[in-house]
Design a protein around this motif. Sequence first.
Motif, PDB file in Angstrom:
ATOM      1  N   LYS A  92      13.195  -1.326  -2.668  1.00  0.00           N
ATOM      2  CA  LYS A  92      12.790  -1.397  -4.075  1.00  0.00           C
ATOM      3  C   LYS A  92      11.289  -1.137  -4.205  1.00  0.00           C
ATOM      4  CE  LYS A  92      11.820  -6.383  -4.547  1.00  0.00           C
ATOM      5  NZ  LYS A  92      12.192  -7.597  -5.306  1.00  0.00           N
ATOM      6  N   TYR A  93      10.551  -1.347  -3.114  1.00  0.00           N
ATOM      7  CA  TYR A  93       9.117  -1.070  -3.135  1.00  0.00           C
ATOM      8  C   TYR A  93       8.825   0.413  -2.928  1.00  0.00           C
ATOM      9  CZ  TYR A  93       9.138  -6.113  -2.310  1.00  0.00           C
ATOM     10  OH  TYR A  93       9.370  -7.457  -2.401  1.00  0.00           O
ATOM     11  N   CYS A  94       9.859   1.160  -2.586  1.00  0.00           N
ATOM     12  CA  CYS A  94       9.680   2.573  -2.277  1.00  0.00           C
ATOM     13  C   CYS A  94       9.737   3.436  -3.538  1.00  0.00           C
ATOM     14  CB  CYS A  94      10.752   3.012  -1.278  1.00  0.00           C
ATOM     15  SG  CYS A  94      10.490   4.634  -0.555  1.00  0.00           S
ATOM     16  N   SER A 110      -1.230  11.801  -0.768  1.00  0.00           N
ATOM     17  CA  SER A 110      -1.753  10.431  -0.734  1.00  0.00           C
ATOM     18  C   SER A 110      -1.747   9.864   0.683  1.00  0.00           C
ATOM     19  CB  SER A 110      -0.921   9.530  -1.651  1.00  0.00           C
ATOM     20  OG  SER A 110      -0.998   9.953  -2.989  1.00  0.00           O
ATOM     21  N   ALA A 111      -0.639  10.061   1.383  1.00  0.00           N
ATOM     22  CA  ALA A 111      -0.528   9.547   2.750  1.00  0.00           C
ATOM     23  C   ALA A 111      -1.532  10.230   3.676  1.00  0.00           C
ATOM     24  CB  ALA A 111       0.893   9.742   3.267  1.00  0.00           C
ATOM     25  N   GLU A 112      -1.693  11.520   3.510  1.00  0.00           N
ATOM     26  CA  GLU A 112      -2.648  12.244   4.351  1.00  0.00           C
ATOM     27  C   GLU A 112      -4.073  11.748   4.110  1.00  0.00           C
ATOM     28  OE1 GLU A 112      -3.516  16.755   5.911  1.00  0.00           O
ATOM     29  OE2 GLU A 112      -2.567  16.513   3.951  1.00  0.00           O
ATOM     30  N   LYS A 113      -4.407  11.457   2.868  1.00  0.00           N
ATOM     31  CA  LYS A 113      -5.737  10.934   2.551  1.00  0.00           C
ATOM     32  C   LYS A 113      -5.976   9.600   3.254  1.00  0.00           C
ATOM     33  CE  LYS A 113      -8.668   9.578  -1.351  1.00  0.00           C
ATOM     34  NZ  LYS A 113      -8.745   9.418  -2.834  1.00  0.00           N
ATOM     35  N   GLU A 123       0.839  -1.199   0.000  1.00  0.00           N
ATOM     36  CA  GLU A 123       0.000   0.000   0.000  1.00  0.00           C
ATOM     37  C   GLU A 123       0.877   1.253   0.000  1.00  0.00           C
ATOM     38  OE1 GLU A 123      -3.404   0.503  -0.158  1.00  0.00           O
ATOM     39  OE2 GLU A 123      -3.435  -1.625  -0.712  1.00  0.00           O
ATOM     40  N   LEU A 124       1.980   1.220   0.749  1.00  0.00           N
ATOM     41  CA  LEU A 124       2.925   2.336   0.721  1.00  0.00           C
ATOM     42  C   LEU A 124       3.508   2.505  -0.682  1.00  0.00           C
ATOM     43  CD1 LEU A 124       5.114   2.168   3.949  1.00  0.00           C
ATOM     44  CD2 LEU A 124       3.291   3.763   3.405  1.00  0.00           C
ATOM     45  N   PHE A 170     -10.203   4.725  14.167  1.00  0.00           N
ATOM     46  CA  PHE A 170      -8.950   4.151  14.663  1.00  0.00           C
ATOM     47  C   PHE A 170      -8.079   5.247  15.272  1.00  0.00           C
ATOM     48  CE2 PHE A 170     -10.494   1.266  11.434  1.00  0.00           C
ATOM     49  CZ  PHE A 170     -10.291   0.015  11.997  1.00  0.00           C
ATOM     50  N   ASN A 171      -7.218   4.851  16.190  1.00  0.00           N
ATOM     51  CA  ASN A 171      -6.325   5.833  16.815  1.00  0.00           C
ATOM     52  C   ASN A 171      -4.847   5.511  16.599  1.00  0.00           C
ATOM     53  OD1 ASN A 171      -5.941   3.667  18.550  1.00  0.00           O
ATOM     54  ND2 ASN A 171      -6.975   4.622  20.296  1.00  0.00           N
ATOM     55  N   ALA A 172      -4.582   4.504  15.760  1.00  0.00           N
ATOM     56  CA  ALA A 172      -3.197   4.125  15.484  1.00  0.00           C
ATOM     57  C   ALA A 172      -3.092   3.538  14.086  1.00  0.00           C
ATOM     58  CB  ALA A 172      -2.701   3.116  16.522  1.00  0.00           C
ATOM     59  N   VAL A 173      -1.897   3.615  13.523  1.00  0.00           N
ATOM     60  CA  VAL A 173      -1.623   3.000  12.230  1.00  0.00           C
ATOM     61  C   VAL A 173      -0.250   2.336  12.323  1.00  0.00           C
ATOM     62  CG1 VAL A 173      -0.706   5.178  11.294  1.00  0.00           C
ATOM     63  CG2 VAL A 173      -1.431   3.360   9.736  1.00  0.00           C
ATOM     64  N   THR A 174      -0.175   1.088  11.871  1.00  0.00           N
ATOM     65  CA  THR A 174       1.046   0.301  11.967  1.00  0.00           C
ATOM     66  C   THR A 174       1.598   0.123  10.563  1.00  0.00           C
ATOM     67  OG1 THR A 174       0.121  -0.817  13.913  1.00  0.00           O
ATOM     68  CG2 THR A 174       2.023  -1.849  12.854  1.00  0.00           C
ATOM     69  N   VAL A 175       2.667   0.875  10.257  1.00  0.00           N
ATOM     70  CA  VAL A 175       3.146   1.031   8.885  1.00  0.00           C
ATOM     71  C   VAL A 175       4.386   0.166   8.641  1.00  0.00           C
ATOM     72  CG1 VAL A 175       3.841   2.686   7.128  1.00  0.00           C
ATOM     73  CG2 VAL A 175       2.310   3.418   8.959  1.00  0.00           C
ATOM     74  N   GLN A 176       4.361  -0.614   7.579  1.00  0.00           N
ATOM     75  CA  GLN A 176       5.463  -1.521   7.268  1.00  0.00           C
ATOM     76  C   GLN A 176       6.595  -0.752   6.577  1.00  0.00           C
ATOM     77  OE1 GLN A 176       4.395  -4.965   4.903  1.00  0.00           O
ATOM     78  NE2 GLN A 176       5.988  -6.206   5.867  1.00  0.00           N
ATOM     79  N   VAL A 177       7.492  -0.235   7.378  1.00  0.00           N
ATOM     80  CA  VAL A 177       8.541   0.643   6.860  1.00  0.00           C
ATOM     81  C   VAL A 177       9.819  -0.107   6.493  1.00  0.00           C
ATOM     82  CG1 VAL A 177       7.667   2.665   8.073  1.00  0.00           C
ATOM     83  CG2 VAL A 177       9.369   1.214   9.191  1.00  0.00           C
TER      84      VAL A 177
END
Length: 412
Positions: A104-106, A67-70, A51-52, A80-87
Amino acid sequence: MKKIIICVLLISALFGCTPKSSENGKEQPDNQTQEKSDSEYIKSVWLPYFELEKMTKGNNEKRFTESAEKVFKEIKGSGFNAVTVQVRPCADAFYRSDFFPSSKYCFGKQESDMPYDPLEIMCSLAKKLSLKLEAWINPYRVSRDNNIDSLCEGNIAKAWLKNSKKKSNVYIDKSGIFFNPASREVERLIVNGVSEIVKRYGVYSVHFDDYFYPTDKKKIDKKEYAQYFKEGGKLILSDWRRENVSRMVKSVYRAVKSVNKNVRFGISPAADITNDREKLFADVERWVSEKGYVDYICPQVYFGFKNVYQPFMFTVKKWLYITKCDLFIGLPLYKAGKPDKYAAYDNKSIINEFKNNSNIIARQINYLSKLNEIKGFYIFSYYDFHTKEAKTEKENMLKALNNKGQLQGCMK
């Protein structure tokens, strides 16, 4: 006596007879969701790397930020009060790192120039929107494919593979490329990688998922185990492997707290405790019962209520019984509207529980909300917020999450 107590707890879970007690000691009716304040009750969504990738690839800083803000506003607006982002999905990163190349996904190619820092921007957006942001990491995975040439020259795994003295730090099989959990050098790399995130970014938590030993074959750590025995070690192979992983977990916890004691560290293992221990060599029972390993645990209880092998309430109760740290539960929105072929051997009613019902996640949220020991839940994943199969399940999930009205659909 201990065995009798746990049997009573598990049987009560199976038959739905667990008391729904509130803080004043009164039982709660089954149709009432107990309120808990956001300060103590986490409601998070896993935001996976793919998704990132949609937000970063081909986008400049302005478009990525929009995009991220949306996405973050949608998550926040949904309750929701949290987001767990696969960095860090592999040994590459969605942030500027001294230890790992850009993913490479970035930006489409590993070790490509990073014109902006996605994690830095997301931390700023999360703060603006009052969302807790967790940095989700896969500590041992190097690559999802097993082609060494796909790794950039700056990837430490490739450098190790080219070094005859260090190539055992990396393990390759048909499922991918992995770091060797028995290597102390690997452990230091993982610890350093976590420390730099905590030092540089305003994250609420560092979050590991369920990837530990990638295989139970002897060849992955044959060299290290032989050296261990040569130096007088006495542990059998399985216990030694569990000790390797536990030592890494404890080292990461210590590193996080040494940088910022307010940042949390947690792990989301598979929900099968025996499999964690015997196949992944993850001693989750130790981590959740002894101090100094994790602040929280979030087992992935990706099962329906009817599942033959790991029924939802039964499995939650098992984790409740062993856990002394904060306990969250991972829930499987990704299964909505689909058969769950591993739920039973040959029972269509059970296999189709998620397909025939559109209120499973909602009911699970309601059940968890009545257990004071549960500190929140995580939804896997954001991707399924926008799939056709999960549409009604998602609507019901959000109603349960926000305590609104009647659920759509009925149980079959």
